[in-house]
Design a protein around this motif. Structure first.
Motif, short mmCIF file in Angstrom:
data_model
loop_
_atom_site.label_atom_id
_atom_site.label_comp_id
_atom_site.label_asym_id
_atom_site.label_seq_id
_atom_site.Cartn_x
_atom_site.Cartn_y
_atom_site.Cartn_z
N LEU A 1 8.75 -4.85 0.17
CA LEU A 1 8.85 -3.39 0.11
C LEU A 1 8.64 -2.76 1.48
O LEU A 1 8.96 -1.59 1.67
CB LEU A 1 7.79 -2.82 -0.84
N THR B 1 0.81 -1.22 0.00
CA THR B 1 0.00 0.00 0.00
C THR B 1 0.85 1.27 0.00
O THR B 1 0.31 2.37 0.03
CB THR B 1 -0.90 0.02 1.25
N LEU C 1 13.16 8.93 -6.50
CA LEU C 1 11.88 8.68 -7.19
C LEU C 1 10.98 9.91 -7.12
O LEU C 1 11.06 10.69 -6.17
CB LEU C 1 11.11 7.56 -6.49
N ARG D 1 -0.51 -3.43 6.93
CA ARG D 1 -1.33 -3.47 8.16
C ARG D 1 -2.68 -2.81 7.98
O ARG D 1 -3.64 -3.19 8.63
CB ARG D 1 -0.56 -2.78 9.30
N ASP D 2 -2.78 -1.82 7.11
CA ASP D 2 -4.00 -1.02 6.99
C ASP D 2 -4.95 -1.66 5.97
O ASP D 2 -4.71 -1.59 4.75
CB ASP D 2 -3.60 0.40 6.56
N TRP E 1 8.67 -1.23 5.04
CA TRP E 1 9.66 -0.61 5.94
C TRP E 1 8.93 0.45 6.72
O TRP E 1 8.06 1.13 6.15
CB TRP E 1 10.83 -0.01 5.14
N GLU E 2 9.27 0.62 7.98
CA GLU E 2 8.52 1.58 8.80
C GLU E 2 9.29 2.86 9.03
O GLU E 2 10.51 2.86 9.08
CB GLU E 2 8.25 0.96 10.18
N GLY F 1 4.69 0.36 -3.63
CA GLY F 1 3.83 -0.83 -3.74
C GLY F 1 2.57 -0.58 -4.55
O GLY F 1 2.13 -1.44 -5.31
N LYS G 1 19.70 -1.20 6.35
CA LYS G 1 19.48 -1.93 5.09
C LYS G 1 20.72 -2.75 4.73
O LYS G 1 20.62 -3.91 4.31
CB LYS G 1 19.15 -0.94 3.97
N THR H 1 18.59 0.70 -0.56
CA THR H 1 18.65 2.13 -0.88
C THR H 1 20.06 2.55 -1.31
O THR H 1 21.05 1.94 -0.87
CB THR H 1 18.25 2.96 0.36
N1 LIG Z 1 10.41 6.03 -1.70
C1 LIG Z 1 11.71 6.13 -1.99
O1 LIG Z 1 12.15 7.17 -2.54
C2 LIG Z 1 12.64 4.99 -1.70
C3 LIG Z 1 13.99 5.13 -2.05
C4 LIG Z 1 14.87 4.09 -1.76
C5 LIG Z 1 14.39 2.92 -1.17
N2 LIG Z 1 13.07 2.81 -0.83
C6 LIG Z 1 12.61 1.57 -0.19
O2 LIG Z 1 11.50 1.07 -0.91
C7 LIG Z 1 10.57 0.45 -0.01
C8 LIG Z 1 9.18 1.02 -0.22
O3 LIG Z 1 9.23 2.43 -0.02
P1 LIG Z 1 7.91 3.33 -0.03
O4 LIG Z 1 8.36 4.72 -0.32
O5 LIG Z 1 6.85 2.69 -0.87
O6 LIG Z 1 7.49 3.24 1.52
P2 LIG Z 1 6.11 3.69 2.19
O7 LIG Z 1 5.31 4.52 1.25
O8 LIG Z 1 6.46 4.26 3.53
O9 LIG Z 1 5.32 2.31 2.39
C9 LIG Z 1 5.70 1.39 3.38
C10 LIG Z 1 4.81 0.17 3.28
O10 LIG Z 1 5.20 -0.77 4.29
C11 LIG Z 1 4.05 -1.15 5.06
N3 LIG Z 1 4.48 -1.45 6.42
C12 LIG Z 1 5.13 -0.61 7.26
N4 LIG Z 1 5.32 -1.22 8.44
C13 LIG Z 1 4.80 -2.47 8.34
C14 LIG Z 1 4.70 -3.57 9.25
N5 LIG Z 1 5.14 -3.50 10.50
N6 LIG Z 1 4.10 -4.70 8.82
C15 LIG Z 1 3.64 -4.79 7.55
N7 LIG Z 1 3.72 -3.79 6.65
C16 LIG Z 1 4.28 -2.63 7.05
C17 LIG Z 1 3.12 0.08 4.97
O11 LIG Z 1 1.76 -0.21 5.19
P3 LIG Z 1 1.08 -0.18 6.66
O12 LIG Z 1 1.63 1.04 7.34
O13 LIG Z 1 -0.40 -0.16 6.42
O14 LIG Z 1 1.49 -1.44 7.32
C18 LIG Z 1 3.33 0.47 3.50
O15 LIG Z 1 2.55 -0.37 2.68
C19 LIG Z 1 11.14 0.64 1.39
O16 LIG Z 1 11.80 -0.56 1.77
C20 LIG Z 1 12.14 1.77 1.23
O17 LIG Z 1 13.20 1.64 2.17
C21 LIG Z 1 12.18 3.82 -1.08
#
Ligand SMILES: NC(=O)c1ccc[n+]([C@@H]2O[C@H](COP(=O)([O-])OP(=O)(O)OC[C@H]3O[C@@H](n4cnc5c(N)ncnc54)[C@H](OP(=O)(O)O)[C@@H]3O)[C@@H](O)[C@H]2O)c1
Length: 289
Positions: A70, A9, A164, A33-34, A72-73, A13, A138, A111
């Motif tokens: 994907l 979500t 991104l 979770r949501d 990460w909190e 994702g 990471k 990352t």
């Molecule tokens: N965005 C970027 O620019 C970027 C750059 C480099 C790397 N990344 C990596 O790419 C991945 C995805 O990034 P994103 O930007 O899409 O992150 P995001 O928007 O913060 O989404 C995080 C996702 O993880 C879920 N989540 C968090 N805690 C959880 C838990 N305890 N159990 C199950 N699900 C959990 C969240 O849903 P709920 O809160 O509902 O559980 C959400 O679906 C991450 O690993 C991040 O480190 C992102």
């Protein structure tokens, strides 16, 4: 093929799931979770908190053949210790359990912050030297998963994402702030000097690349998810404003450059190109057996 997408979500994702759906050859299970957000995805889902005891996680999560992890909190807050104290510990425990219970193929998003303060074009062999708790967590997670491969023969694809932008981007991000300024008719926009060189891709491109590397049959190991084309942040912003047909005067130098990022760095996409070619080849064979 059964594919589980954890963190389905989130910003990335939400784009990975429709890309996989479009391929038409995967049974997709989304998790987070949501539940309300999961329902919006239009895919089968399981509500799952990976901080819980993972004793039957592989069964509960549908016994996937591929996990695209994907989740990460607490992003961004890059220097907060919870990345190490909680996320690293719980994510390793969850992934180790999935593998011990039978998961054969794991793709995890890392990352570019794993590289630390190296300038220039960064191939995957660049020695990681993270300067943030996030990058360190990471990097250690990857090393622990590689060590786990000595015990369990699973496939591991570790993806180092660069920068991104695009639909669903968090409000805190630079390009979201530029969009807000344009939407609200602001005349000026405060930013850094803008001369830093970065490697940017749209989130839809990144989502497709993540799925392609995860599903291709040939290559394991570390992959930069990047364009290989450095662009100054100033030019990126100016091009975006022009593409939207907007007008915004940039107040350059209002904010300092971030201390945890080198001034000029971008990814080497050579390994990524090999993996994408392997994916396209398999798609072609599937369509023309
Ligand atoms: N965005 C970027 O620019 C970027 C750059 C480099 C790397 N990344 C990596 O790419 C991945 C995805 O990034 P994103 O930007 O899409 O992150 P995001 O928007 O913060 O989404 C995080 C996702 O993880 C879920 N989540 C968090 N805690 C959880 C838990 N305890 N159990 C199950 N699900 C959990 C969240 O849903 P709920 O809160 O509902 O559980 C959400 O679906 C991450 O690993 C991040 O480190 C992102």
């Amino acid at each position: 093929m059964k594919v589980l997408v954890s963190g389905a979500t989130g910003f990335i994702g939400q784009q990975v799931v429709p890309f996989l759906q479009g391929l038409g050859r995967c049974r997709i299970l989304a998790s987070a979770r949501d539940e309300a957000k999961l329902q919006e995805l239009g895919a089968d889902y399981v509500v799952y908190d990976l901080n819980q005891e993972p004793h039957d996680c592989y069964e509960r999560l549908g016994r996937p053949e591929v996990l695209i992890h994907l989740a990460w909190e607490g992003l961004p807050h890059y220097q907060e210790s919870f990345h190490l104290d909680r996320n690293l510990v719980n994510h390793y425990r969850f992934l180790q359990s999935m593998i011990a219970q039978g998961l054969p193929s794991l793709t995890v998003t890392g990352t570019c912050y794993e590289y630390g303060l190296h300038n220039g074009c960064l191939p995957e062999e660049t020695a990681p030297n993270p300067t943030t708790c996030y990058g360190l967590a990471k990097d250690v997670l990857r090393r622990r998963l590689e060590a786990l491969q000595q015990q369990h023969p699973f496939r591991l694809r570790w993806l180092r994402l660069f920068f991104l932008y695009g639909p669903g981007q968090p409000e805190r991000t630079l390009m979201a702030k530029v969009d807000q300024a344009l939407d609200t008719g602001q005349e000026t926009f405060d930013m850094s000097g803008g001369e830093q060189l970065r490697d940017y891709l749209s989130v839809t491109e990144v989502a497709a690349l993540i799925a392609k590397v995860a599903l291709q049959p040939r290559y394991d190991g570390i992959f930069n998810i990047c364009s290989g084309q450095p662009i100054s942040v100033r030019r990126l912003v100016e091009e975006h404003i022009a593409a939207r047909g907007g007008r915004l005067r940039l107040n350059l130098g209002v904010f300092p450059y971030p201390a945890h990022e080198p001034l000029a760095f971008w990814g080497d996409p050579s390994r990524l190109r090999l993996a994408v070619a392997a994916f396209e080849e398999e798609q072609h064979h599937a369509a023309h057996p």
